[in-house]
Design an enzyme around this catalytic site. Structure first.
Site, PDB file in Angstrom:
ATOM      1  N   CYS A   1      67.451-102.064   8.135  1.00 19.55           N
ATOM      2  CA  CYS A   1      67.432-102.071   9.523  1.00 19.55           C
ATOM      3  C   CYS A   1      66.995-102.245  10.325  1.00 19.55           C
ATOM      4  CB  CYS A   1      69.522-101.646   9.599  1.00 19.55           C
ATOM      5  SG  CYS A   1      70.684-101.668   8.520  1.00 19.55           S
TER       6      CYS A   1
HETATM    7  P1  NAD Z   1      72.709-103.393  -0.501  1.00 19.40           P
HETATM    8  O1  NAD Z   1      71.344-104.147  -0.906  1.00 19.40           O
HETATM    9  O2  NAD Z   1      72.458-101.885  -0.557  1.00 19.40           O
HETATM   10  O3  NAD Z   1      73.809-104.477  -0.426  1.00 19.40           O
HETATM   11  C1  NAD Z   1      74.069-105.696  -0.876  1.00 19.40           C
HETATM   12  C2  NAD Z   1      75.167-105.350  -2.656  1.00 19.40           C
HETATM   13  O4  NAD Z   1      75.122-107.027  -3.046  1.00 19.40           O
HETATM   14  C3  NAD Z   1      74.087-105.057  -4.240  1.00 19.40           C
HETATM   15  O5  NAD Z   1      75.299-104.127  -4.153  1.00 19.40           O
HETATM   16  C4  NAD Z   1      74.010-106.754  -4.598  1.00 19.40           C
HETATM   17  O6  NAD Z   1      74.165-105.785  -5.402  1.00 19.40           O
HETATM   18  C5  NAD Z   1      74.858-107.081  -4.185  1.00 19.40           C
HETATM   19  N1  NAD Z   1      75.550-108.124  -4.079  1.00 19.40           N
HETATM   20  C6  NAD Z   1      74.306-109.541  -4.805  1.00 19.40           C
HETATM   21  N2  NAD Z   1      75.017-110.026  -4.534  1.00 19.40           N
HETATM   22  C7  NAD Z   1      76.055-110.496  -4.596  1.00 19.40           C
HETATM   23  C8  NAD Z   1      76.915-111.820  -4.613  1.00 19.40           C
HETATM   24  N3  NAD Z   1      76.595-112.798  -5.052  1.00 19.40           N
HETATM   25  N4  NAD Z   1      78.028-111.171  -4.880  1.00 19.40           N
HETATM   26  C9  NAD Z   1      78.174-109.711  -5.155  1.00 19.40           C
HETATM   27  N5  NAD Z   1      77.819-108.973  -4.433  1.00 19.40           N
HETATM   28  C10 NAD Z   1      75.997-109.162  -4.624  1.00 19.40           C
HETATM   29  O7  NAD Z   1      72.886-104.076   1.396  1.00 19.40           O
HETATM   30  P2  NAD Z   1      73.272-103.040   2.640  1.00 19.40           P
HETATM   31  O8  NAD Z   1      72.688-101.880   2.851  1.00 19.40           O
HETATM   32  O9  NAD Z   1      74.730-102.929   2.013  1.00 19.40           O
HETATM   33  O10 NAD Z   1      73.154-103.860   3.670  1.00 19.40           O
HETATM   34  C11 NAD Z   1      74.654-105.497   3.906  1.00 19.40           C
HETATM   35  C12 NAD Z   1      74.647-105.456   5.413  1.00 19.40           C
HETATM   36  O11 NAD Z   1      74.787-105.080   5.863  1.00 19.40           O
HETATM   37  C13 NAD Z   1      73.136-106.180   5.435  1.00 19.40           C
HETATM   38  O12 NAD Z   1      73.110-107.284   5.901  1.00 19.40           O
HETATM   39  C14 NAD Z   1      72.641-105.183   6.466  1.00 19.40           C
HETATM   40  O13 NAD Z   1      71.823-106.020   7.716  1.00 19.40           O
HETATM   41  C15 NAD Z   1      74.113-104.582   7.070  1.00 19.40           C
HETATM   42  N6  NAD Z   1      74.149-103.536   7.858  1.00 19.40           N
HETATM   43  C16 NAD Z   1      73.022-102.858   7.274  1.00 19.40           C
HETATM   44  C17 NAD Z   1      73.662-101.351   7.416  1.00 19.40           C
HETATM   45  C18 NAD Z   1      73.087-100.509   6.581  1.00 19.40           C
HETATM   46  O14 NAD Z   1      72.743 -98.962   7.416  1.00 19.40           O
HETATM   47  N7  NAD Z   1      72.962-100.421   4.956  1.00 19.40           N
HETATM   48  C19 NAD Z   1      74.102-101.036   8.512  1.00 19.40           C
HETATM   49  C20 NAD Z   1      75.348-101.875   9.401  1.00 19.40           C
HETATM   50  C21 NAD Z   1      74.856-103.803   9.006  1.00 19.40           C
END
Ligand code: NAD
Length: 428
Positions: free
Chosen positions: A266
């Site tokens: 992040c």
């Molecule tokens: P991640 O990469 O761990 O997970 C994303 C998931 O989306 C994956 O499992 C992927 O297979 C899936 N995906 C991709 N395209 C898809 C589609 N078309 N349909 C269905 N599924 C699909 O991402 P994350 O770390 O969970 O982050 C997600 C968002 O949340 C980002 O914008 C991030 O900045 C934000 N965020 C993350 C955190 C953190 O600590 N990781 C905290 C706050 C906010």
């Protein structure tokens, strides 16, 4: 309520499991079949404290996973928790999220009741208006029953479940009272058991709030690291200084631990994304650029301290900790990456230990010797760098005596300084 959560990564899985725990019917949707199968076995696709317990309890009872978007129209609200990585120039890459937004719209094209699509992903302020809302509408053939809102997520990896269940604030970024009420219905069971501030605003302000939050925290750490480096130059202990500084209410005692810097999925991408978005408007975000630059320098400072004592050419150096922080297997932008790169480029052979993140790092650095224990990694080494503050590292002691030359550079202040080892604290 019936909630569909699209994307089952760190955020999506946590949100889906917690909503189910709070009493909602939840369908978790991901394009990755392995992730979906893992979830349906009641297992967590990621390493997060408490997550697997919730999944074991709730999968088959209020929670199911699928690769199909068919459940979207059956639900009342859809959350999109898809990754928003960086382009080469640091700007936000909305490709995956836009595709998911359009697919969500397609699934909702025939829906005759009002439906709220909520962006949970972190997106730059104009992304909803310019890209994501048009994608949903395009997919939905301009079905007027569909509304798009924003609900930024503030959980931290390593304590995701606890953070989600105990937020300081919940931000509703909506365009109508109906959407705000819908979001409130979603969060009511959580807010009944935990008091949090509710912020009601528009989607762009909600998006910017998340960036401002992360930019503030990343800048606070970089400032503390800058001051810490100055302390080290004067032979002072930055932790003693910051303990006194933190007594000022305006500053608070949180986030005053200096060290090898911030990483993870992040802070780096979010600070770079808001810098790029600001530059596009013509504004030069000088302080945020310095925030990134100071962070980039900290691993080099660790190496400088090490080379004061050890010639790296053909030396055997141990890296303790590979994940970007403790209690997660996530190595995205871990400070261990630039540390290992620098060690190898200066001719050192590297052994490394991490309680959970070894497999991840092995795909990136196959030529590092990964060990089962910290003791194995330290045995015979010419120097050690502590990069992640896993609790177990603070118990290390006699293991350092097994090193060929016991030189320890601590980037997280988790090793106790003692006679018999050459100990360098990064900012103390
Ligand atoms: P991640 O990469 O761990 O997970 C994303 C998931 O989306 C994956 O499992 C992927 O297979 C899936 N995906 C991709 N395209 C898809 C589609 N078309 N349909 C269905 N599924 C699909 O991402 P994350 O770390 O969970 O982050 C997600 C968002 O949340 C980002 O914008 C991030 O900045 C934000 N965020 C993350 C955190 C953190 O600590 N990781 C905290 C706050 C906010």
């Amino acid at each position: 309520m019936h909630i569909s959560v699209i994307g089952s990564g760190y955020v999506g899985t946590t949100v889906a499991a917690c909503f189910a725990e709070l009493g909602h019917e939840v369908t978790a949707i991901d394009i990755d079949e392995d992730v979906v199968n893992t979830l349906n076995e009641g297992k967590a696709p990621i390493d997060e404290p408490g997550l697997e317990d919730l999944l074991e309890k709730r999968v088959g009872d209020r929670l199911e996973a699928t690769t199909s978007y068919d459940a979207v129209p059956e639900s009342d609200v859809t959350f999109l928790a898809i990754g928003t990585p960086s382009n080469e120039d640091g700007s936000i890459d909305l490709t995956a999220l836009e595709a998911a937004a359009e697919a969500t719209g397609e699934a909702l094209a025939e829906k005759s009741e009002r439906h709220l699509v909520v962006i949970k992903s972190t997106v730059t302020p104009m992304s909803i208006e310019n890209v994501l809302e048009p994608a949903v509408k395009r997919g939905a053939n301009d079905n007027e029953n569909i509304e798009v809102g924003m609900n930024p997520e503030f959980l931290r990896e390593g304590s995701a479940v606890s953070d989600f269940m105990h937020p300081d604030k919940v931000v509703y970024g909506t365009r109508s009272e109906w959407a705000t009420e819908r979001l409130h219905e979603v969060f009511e069971p959580l807010l009944e058991q935990h008091e949090a501030d509710i912020v009601e605003t528009d989607p762009a302000t909600a998006s910017m709030t998340k960036y401002a939050n992360n930019a503030f925290l990343a800048s606070k750490i970089s400032l503390v690291n800058d001051l810490g480096n100055i302390c080290k130059e004067f032979g002072l202990d930055a932790y003693e200084v910051m303990e006194a500084v933190g007594l000022d209410d305006r500053i608070s005692e949180q986030f005053l631990r200096s060290g090898v810097g911030w990483g993870g999925s992040c802070f780096p991408k979010d600070v770079n994304a808001i810098i790029a978005a600001a530059r596009e408007t013509g504004y030069d975000p000088a302080l945020l650029e310095a925030t990134v630059e100071i962070n980039d320098r900290q691993p080099d400072r660790m190496l400088d301290l090490l080379t004061n004592h050890v010639d790296l050419e053909d030396a055997h150096i141990t890296v303790l900790g590979l994940s970007f922080k403790p209690n997660t297997d996530d190595i995205r932008n871990s400070r261990a990456i630039p540390v290992i790169e620098a060690l190898q480029s200066q001719g050192a052979t590297v052994s490394a230990y991490d309680p959970v993140a070894t497999d991840e790092m092995a795909t990136k650095f196959p030529d590092v010797n990964y060990t089962e224990t910290a003791a194995d990694a330290l045995r015979g080494a010419d120097g050690a760098l502590v990069v992640t503050d896993w609790d177990e590292f603070s118990d290390l002691d006699a293991e350092f005596d097994e090193m060929a030359t016991p030189v320890v550079v601590d980037g997280r202040r988790c090793i106790t300084r003692r006679e018999g080892i050459v100990y360098e604290g990064l900012t103390w």
